[in-house]
Design an enzyme around this catalytic site. Structure first.
Site, PDB file in Angstrom:
ATOM      1  N   GLY A  70      14.191  14.032  -7.151  1.00 27.99           N
ATOM      2  CA  GLY A  70      14.494  13.713  -5.756  1.00 27.99           C
ATOM      3  C   GLY A  70      15.729  12.853  -5.623  1.00 27.99           C
ATOM      4  N   HIS A  72       3.934  -9.486   1.679  1.00 26.97           N
ATOM      5  CA  HIS A  72       2.507  -9.444   1.986  1.00 26.97           C
ATOM      6  C   HIS A  72       2.146  -8.340   2.983  1.00 26.97           C
ATOM      7  CE1 HIS A  72       2.752 -11.223   6.073  1.00 26.97           C
ATOM      8  NE2 HIS A  72       3.800 -11.866   5.562  1.00 26.97           N
TER       9      HIS A  72
END
Length: 235
Positions: free
Chosen positions: A68, A138
């Site tokens: 890719g 996070h």
């Protein structure tokens, strides 16, 4: 030690081979690539054994698909469908310098190259390519087949949907979504949600055009599958 074959023999595949050597967790048998000119040659000292379908003659080997580029970042998804391997065949390759927190998870077939950071409660799906020095903070979610080029930074709670491609050095604001099979240009700053199947560039990033045909084909296929599915998760 588990044996491993890498599908592809281009730049990403070569970098993955180096990560495998550095980690020492697999015995790398070689590359598989559909370019017949490469068969019987070596790439950085690693043999190219034959075409991709040779994987079926190596049932004991684990697999990662490393193909890719920005012109066709849907290639991994097509190869996964074509080869039809079970999920258990796919390895997860993580460079030893990558920092993956105990609360984060990385799916099968995914590759994390050198100096990546997953800080807390990051979820990375299957067949995801994470290039060097990427920082995922996070609660980020990276769905299957996404590609994250070198130096990308995602703010907390960002989401890359299925097959999204984020170019080198791009920044994605916290709690922002990049839609399925969309492409973000290198160095862009994404400050708001990006719809599926589009190319966005600049700082702040703005729509440039529709994504190329291979990505749009994947998006259309997924949309059609969703329209036919009643209840339960899509596979």
């Amino acid at each position: 030690m588990n044996e491993l074959v890498i599908i592809g023999a281009g730049g990403f595949a070569r970098e993955t081979a180096q990560a495998v050597a550095d980690a020492g967790a697999f015995k790398l048998l070689g590359h598989l690539d559909d370019n017949p000119a490469l068969h019987g040659t070596e790439v950085d000292g690693v043999p190219v054994l034959g075409g991709c379908d040779l994987v079926h003659d190596l049932p004991g080997a684990r697999v990662v698909i490393c193909v890719g580029n920005p012109r066709d970042y849907a290639a991994r998804a097509r190869l996964v469908r074509r080869l039809g391997l079970t999920e258990e065949r796919y390895a997860t390759v993580i460079h030893p310098t990558a920092a993956v927190s105990a609360t984060s998870e990385v799916g099968p077939g995914s590759v994390l190259l050198a100096h990546c950071v997953l800080t807390a409660a990051v979820r990375v799906g299957a067949h995801v390519a994470v290039m060097p020095q990427v920082v995922l903070t996070h609660d980020d979610v990276v769905e299957d087949y996404a590609t994250i080029a070198s130096g990308v930074r995602l703010g907390g709670g960002a989401r890359l949907e299925r097959g999204a491609y984020v170019g080198s050095g791009a920044l994605v604001r916290e709690a922002t979504t990049v839609g399925a099979w969309s492409l973000i240009g290198m160095g862009s700053a994404v400050l708001g949600d990006v719809p599926p199947g589009e190319v966005w560039v600049g700082s702040p990033a703005r729509r440039l055009r529709a994504a190329d045909a291979p990505a749009l084909d994947e998006l259309a296929m997924r949309t059609e599958l969703a329209s036919r599915t009643v209840g339960g998760p899509l596979t």
